[in-house]
Design a protein around this motif. Sequence first.
Motif, PDB file in Angstrom:
ATOM      1  N   MET A 541     -10.086  -9.698  -0.537  1.00 47.48           N
ATOM      2  CA  MET A 541     -11.395  -8.189   0.296  1.00 47.48           C
ATOM      3  C   MET A 541     -10.982  -7.711   1.617  1.00 47.48           C
ATOM      4  O   MET A 541     -11.134  -6.897   1.293  1.00 47.48           O
ATOM      5  CB  MET A 541     -13.134  -9.415   0.239  1.00 47.48           C
ATOM      6  N   ALA A 542      -9.883  -9.532   1.935  1.00 47.24           N
ATOM      7  CA  ALA A 542      -9.575  -7.968   3.129  1.00 47.24           C
ATOM      8  C   ALA A 542      -8.655  -6.862   2.995  1.00 47.24           C
ATOM      9  O   ALA A 542      -8.469  -5.719   3.747  1.00 47.24           O
ATOM     10  CB  ALA A 542      -9.062  -8.686   4.689  1.00 47.24           C
ATOM     11  N   ALA A 543      -7.691  -6.734   2.331  1.00 51.78           N
ATOM     12  CA  ALA A 543      -6.632  -6.211   1.656  1.00 51.78           C
ATOM     13  C   ALA A 543      -7.153  -4.753   1.240  1.00 51.78           C
ATOM     14  O   ALA A 543      -7.106  -4.060   1.775  1.00 51.78           O
ATOM     15  CB  ALA A 543      -5.624  -6.886   1.061  1.00 51.78           C
ATOM     16  N   ALA A 544      -8.642  -5.233   0.524  1.00 51.11           N
ATOM     17  CA  ALA A 544      -9.267  -3.794  -0.025  1.00 51.11           C
ATOM     18  C   ALA A 544      -9.733  -3.053   0.261  1.00 51.11           C
ATOM     19  O   ALA A 544      -9.642  -1.921   0.711  1.00 51.11           O
ATOM     20  CB  ALA A 544      -9.929  -4.968  -0.692  1.00 51.11           C
ATOM     21  N   MET A 545     -10.170  -3.647   1.589  1.00 52.75           N
ATOM     22  CA  MET A 545     -11.266  -2.453   2.669  1.00 52.75           C
ATOM     23  C   MET A 545     -10.391  -2.021   3.625  1.00 52.75           C
ATOM     24  O   MET A 545     -10.087  -0.874   3.751  1.00 52.75           O
ATOM     25  CB  MET A 545     -12.338  -3.099   3.569  1.00 52.75           C
ATOM     26  N   ALA A 546      -8.955  -2.546   3.844  1.00 52.89           N
ATOM     27  CA  ALA A 546      -8.311  -2.009   5.398  1.00 52.89           C
ATOM     28  C   ALA A 546      -6.998  -1.257   4.231  1.00 52.89           C
ATOM     29  O   ALA A 546      -7.567  -0.209   5.058  1.00 52.89           O
ATOM     30  CB  ALA A 546      -6.901  -3.493   5.344  1.00 52.89           C
ATOM     31  N   ALA A 547      -6.828  -1.539   2.621  1.00 57.04           N
ATOM     32  CA  ALA A 547      -6.364  -0.161   2.275  1.00 57.04           C
ATOM     33  C   ALA A 547      -7.435   0.615   1.418  1.00 57.04           C
ATOM     34  O   ALA A 547      -6.783   2.177   1.772  1.00 57.04           O
ATOM     35  CB  ALA A 547      -5.267  -0.834   1.068  1.00 57.04           C
ATOM     36  N   GLY A 548      -8.745   0.720   1.555  1.00 56.00           N
ATOM     37  CA  GLY A 548      -9.232   1.473   1.353  1.00 56.00           C
ATOM     38  C   GLY A 548      -9.710   2.392   2.086  1.00 56.00           C
ATOM     39  O   GLY A 548      -9.829   3.707   2.289  1.00 56.00           O
ATOM     40  N   GLY A 608      -1.268   2.050   1.476  1.00 53.23           N
ATOM     41  CA  GLY A 608      -2.113   1.239   0.788  1.00 53.23           C
ATOM     42  C   GLY A 608      -1.337  -0.055   0.999  1.00 53.23           C
ATOM     43  O   GLY A 608      -1.648  -0.900   1.222  1.00 53.23           O
ATOM     44  N   THR A 609       0.160   0.285  -0.029  1.00 55.62           N
ATOM     45  CA  THR A 609       1.154  -0.630   0.178  1.00 55.62           C
ATOM     46  C   THR A 609       1.558  -1.628   1.521  1.00 55.62           C
ATOM     47  O   THR A 609       1.361  -3.407   1.637  1.00 55.62           O
ATOM     48  CB  THR A 609       1.927  -0.300  -0.824  1.00 55.62           C
ATOM     49  N   ILE A 610       1.589  -0.892   1.823  1.00 52.02           N
ATOM     50  CA  ILE A 610       2.276  -1.770   3.848  1.00 52.02           C
ATOM     51  C   ILE A 610       0.897  -2.856   4.255  1.00 52.02           C
ATOM     52  O   ILE A 610       0.913  -3.192   4.535  1.00 52.02           O
ATOM     53  CB  ILE A 610       2.567  -0.331   3.834  1.00 52.02           C
ATOM     54  N   THR A 611      -0.320  -1.218   4.166  1.00 52.29           N
ATOM     55  CA  THR A 611      -1.666  -2.142   4.693  1.00 52.29           C
ATOM     56  C   THR A 611      -1.858  -4.046   3.991  1.00 52.29           C
ATOM     57  O   THR A 611      -2.015  -4.637   4.634  1.00 52.29           O
ATOM     58  CB  THR A 611      -2.256  -1.776   4.437  1.00 52.29           C
ATOM     59  N   GLY A 612      -1.919  -3.416   2.175  1.00 54.80           N
ATOM     60  CA  GLY A 612      -2.412  -5.061   1.980  1.00 54.80           C
ATOM     61  C   GLY A 612      -0.749  -6.135   2.378  1.00 54.80           C
ATOM     62  O   GLY A 612      -1.068  -6.914   2.715  1.00 54.80           O
ATOM     63  N   LEU A 613       0.079  -5.397   2.309  1.00 60.67           N
ATOM     64  CA  LEU A 613       1.455  -7.109   2.626  1.00 60.67           C
ATOM     65  C   LEU A 613       0.727  -7.138   3.836  1.00 60.67           C
ATOM     66  O   LEU A 613       1.308  -8.168   4.334  1.00 60.67           O
ATOM     67  CB  LEU A 613       2.205  -5.765   2.612  1.00 60.67           C
ATOM     68  N   LEU A 614       0.713  -5.885   4.688  1.00 61.06           N
ATOM     69  CA  LEU A 614       0.668  -6.992   6.583  1.00 61.06           C
ATOM     70  C   LEU A 614      -1.105  -7.849   6.314  1.00 61.06           C
ATOM     71  O   LEU A 614      -0.479  -8.564   7.468  1.00 61.06           O
ATOM     72  CB  LEU A 614       0.251  -5.732   7.403  1.00 61.06           C
ATOM     73  N   VAL A 615      -1.483  -7.338   5.684  1.00 58.61           N
ATOM     74  CA  VAL A 615      -3.175  -8.093   5.794  1.00 58.61           C
ATOM     75  C   VAL A 615      -2.382  -9.703   5.008  1.00 58.61           C
ATOM     76  O   VAL A 615      -2.971 -11.266   5.490  1.00 58.61           O
ATOM     77  CB  VAL A 615      -4.140  -7.134   5.149  1.00 58.61           C
ATOM     78  N   LEU A 656      -3.924  -3.563  13.674  1.00 57.48           N
ATOM     79  CA  LEU A 656      -2.316  -3.204  13.954  1.00 57.48           C
ATOM     80  C   LEU A 656      -2.313  -2.635  12.060  1.00 57.48           C
ATOM     81  O   LEU A 656      -1.455  -1.799  11.556  1.00 57.48           O
ATOM     82  CB  LEU A 656      -1.533  -4.421  14.098  1.00 57.48           C
ATOM     83  N   ALA A 657      -2.775  -3.706  11.095  1.00 53.82           N
ATOM     84  CA  ALA A 657      -2.261  -3.195   9.628  1.00 53.82           C
ATOM     85  C   ALA A 657      -2.481  -1.837   9.227  1.00 53.82           C
ATOM     86  O   ALA A 657      -1.610  -1.070   8.630  1.00 53.82           O
ATOM     87  CB  ALA A 657      -2.355  -4.501   8.380  1.00 53.82           C
ATOM     88  N   ILE A 658      -4.126  -1.480   9.382  1.00 50.91           N
ATOM     89  CA  ILE A 658      -4.795  -0.112   9.558  1.00 50.91           C
ATOM     90  C   ILE A 658      -3.611   0.680  10.138  1.00 50.91           C
ATOM     91  O   ILE A 658      -3.319   1.852   9.394  1.00 50.91           O
ATOM     92  CB  ILE A 658      -6.119  -0.114  10.394  1.00 50.91           C
ATOM     93  N   VAL A 660      -0.471   0.918  11.413  1.00 53.00           N
ATOM     94  CA  VAL A 660       0.696   1.529  10.515  1.00 53.00           C
ATOM     95  C   VAL A 660       0.578   1.847   9.516  1.00 53.00           C
ATOM     96  O   VAL A 660       1.350   2.388   8.991  1.00 53.00           O
ATOM     97  CB  VAL A 660       1.692  -0.428  10.465  1.00 53.00           C
ATOM     98  N   GLY A 661      -0.470   1.387   8.339  1.00 50.81           N
ATOM     99  CA  GLY A 661      -0.646   1.503   6.955  1.00 50.81           C
ATOM    100  C   GLY A 661      -0.946   3.616   6.776  1.00 50.81           C
ATOM    101  O   GLY A 661      -0.746   4.810   6.069  1.00 50.81           O
ATOM    102  N   THR A 662      -1.348   4.056   8.207  1.00 50.99           N
ATOM    103  CA  THR A 662      -2.261   4.890   8.353  1.00 50.99           C
ATOM    104  C   THR A 662      -0.676   5.886   9.175  1.00 50.99           C
ATOM    105  O   THR A 662      -1.106   7.594   8.725  1.00 50.99           O
ATOM    106  CB  THR A 662      -3.227   4.723   9.319  1.00 50.99           C
ATOM    107  N   PHE A 663       0.217   5.465   9.398  1.00 52.77           N
ATOM    108  CA  PHE A 663       0.842   6.345  10.228  1.00 52.77           C
ATOM    109  C   PHE A 663       1.835   5.967   9.115  1.00 52.77           C
ATOM    110  O   PHE A 663       2.287   7.219   9.535  1.00 52.77           O
ATOM    111  CB  PHE A 663       1.145   5.942  11.502  1.00 52.77           C
ATOM    112  N   THR A 664       1.860   5.725   8.774  1.00 54.50           N
ATOM    113  CA  THR A 664       3.429   6.008   7.413  1.00 54.50           C
ATOM    114  C   THR A 664       2.267   6.427   6.245  1.00 54.50           C
ATOM    115  O   THR A 664       3.165   7.641   5.799  1.00 54.50           O
ATOM    116  CB  THR A 664       3.633   4.181   6.904  1.00 54.50           C
ATOM    117  N   MET A 665       1.249   6.788   6.323  1.00 58.20           N
ATOM    118  CA  MET A 665       0.435   7.938   5.279  1.00 58.20           C
ATOM    119  C   MET A 665       0.307   9.308   5.812  1.00 58.20           C
ATOM    120  O   MET A 665       1.520  10.078   4.844  1.00 58.20           O
ATOM    121  CB  MET A 665      -0.556   7.592   4.247  1.00 58.20           C
TER     122      MET A 665
END
Length: 685
Positions: A541-548, A608-615, A656-658, A660-665
């Motif tokens: 759930m944490a990965a789903a919400m962060a990536a979303g 989203g992939t990077i964020t899920g990976l970090l979570v 931090l995970a969010i 990193v994913g945001t700036f990656t995108m």
Amino acid sequence: MELTKLFQNKLSFFDADLKTKQEVIDFLVSKLKTEKVVTDEKIFKEAILKREGEFSTGIGDAIATPHAINEVVTKPTIAFMKLKNPIEWGSMDNKPVSLVFMIATNDTSGDTHLAAIGDLSTVLVKEEIRLALMEVKNFKSFISALEVKVESKKIAPKDGVYDVVGITACPTGIAHTYLAAEKLEEYATNLGLSVKIETQGRRGTENKLTQDEVDNAKVIILAHDKNIAGMNRFSGKQIIDTSTKDGIYNGKELIENFGKDGKTITGKNVSGNDEESGGEFSLKKFAEVKGNLLAGVSRMLPFVVAGGIILGIGFLIDFAAGNGEAGDIFGSVSPVAGWFSAIGKTSMMMMVPILSAYIAYTIVGPQGLMPGMIAGLLADGTGGFAYSLPNKEGVFADWSGLWSKLIPGNIPMNSGFIGGIVGAYAAGLIVFGLTMAFKKFNKNFHGVRDIVLIPVLSLLGICLTMFVINIPLGYTMYGIKSGLIWLSKQNLLILVAMIIGFMMCVDMGGPINKIAYTLGTLSVGGGLGSLNDNPQLTTIMAAAMAAGMIPPLGIAVSTIMFRKVWASKEKDAAKSNWLLGAFFITEGAIPFMITDPKRIAVSGMAGGTITGLLVGAFKITLGAPHGGVAVFPLLKSYLVSSSSAAIGLGISLYILAIVVGTFTMATILGLWKTIDVKKGKLVIA
């Protein structure tokens, strides 16, 4: 009401210099709000974009008719725009659009305006009027062009017998329904054939075909994008079952090749319903898996979202009261927390039953609702009447485990969402079979058939079915749970989190996104195992919400980092994405996805992939299925054992995970647009 009465001088624009479909929609919706035709610009724009998402309203011949039926519309109105330069709209004929008619209507203004809107398709199909509209310079010449009288030639039927008959119908019933009818009539007339086309549009069934007209026709064409009523008239007849698009652009070939190619089938296979049965029954509906699942998920989401947020309030209250170590009873220790948690749990308990009910409803109509819901209740074990465990002495509580008593040992019987989906299809098949079996029932007993016989027999049928299939499906669900538990113990949930992060950003609210989100909600709701035994499962759930949260936030950040490659209107529109992203509303990215699907989707999937990976790597868990920043206090990181430290570290690493994913995108998206601008592939307004 006359068609011209739906237009206004202040809502008609000539030689507008706009570059994209999104700019046109934003402009016209804004003007409708300014002129107080709509009370809520955001809601109406969402309705327009939702309709565009189903299939393009570019009807061909350089015309687009974006439209929506919504309660925020104060009076039926059509906004018009003639573009200075044609723009891409994804039209049926794959050609750009120059004339845009935005139709705004509601369900509370009577039927006269619907007739006028239906007349718009009749007008636009005439070449003389289209050519006149291309030359208009002001409102007066525009209205004059609409009022051009064009004599239509029709061939009279011989002895009341038509050569060509058909039905047209589209989801909203205010554009393609009437356009397809006009085009089919035009094709048939040009071929020297008499024709009658029934329309099942927003203003009801018009030009209705009689049984004699159907029986004596040489050609029968059903051009529709939704179920059509009265299919009993075509039982055993040779027909062509196709889309409105096919009818509009290939009607001549359909008529000429009737009976000569694979498109001609028998009436019993067509998607529709018998008016007398009152339901929507067709074997074709069973094959529309994506649409059926999305219908179920969309009805389920309000229960999950609202229930999850209120459950999160209960968790927060218990956390503030110092009950953070309470395990499975966390959220119910404090009486006040328990009050909120009871609401949340009750709402979330309905997740699988509602999913199943509306899948079945989508397939076979209202008769499928009850057996579909029962299938979901039995799949999830809701209520405990059928399935439960005995106490330590091997005794079942009163009125509990009544089916479990018939099953030896500890066979897993909770099939969860898998059983709910399979059960919904089983319910649909049972209702379909019963309806077909009772099709020739005496009309005097139709009430008994529909209110007593089909409900009772479908209830017994689905219960017997679930009693049998819950055993193999229960083992399937048990295997999924065991696999996730094993991954958790082997510290491999990082792989699951990474995949979930990727899936959340593939279609941003579509079926893949919903599958990932459903897995997340099951991890919170206990559908994937006990949280006492496997607390880290909510990493899903944490990965789903962060990536979303990444797509809307990534777009917002990109408009700041790469300002020169974003149009001013896009930058303004992206401002709301800060709030939408913060509260886990992935759909905030959809308007941008419509105009730039490749760049938005690919960059979003990377982020989203990077964020899920970090979570997953940070072993972060989340006990609420929605809420974004509002439920951050419920985050924990299992990198440390102390409860307070786990919460603090979990929140910090999650942010931090969010980030990193945001700036990656944002970086991928911005650089991609920059390169394409330099190559001349992308023009910024």
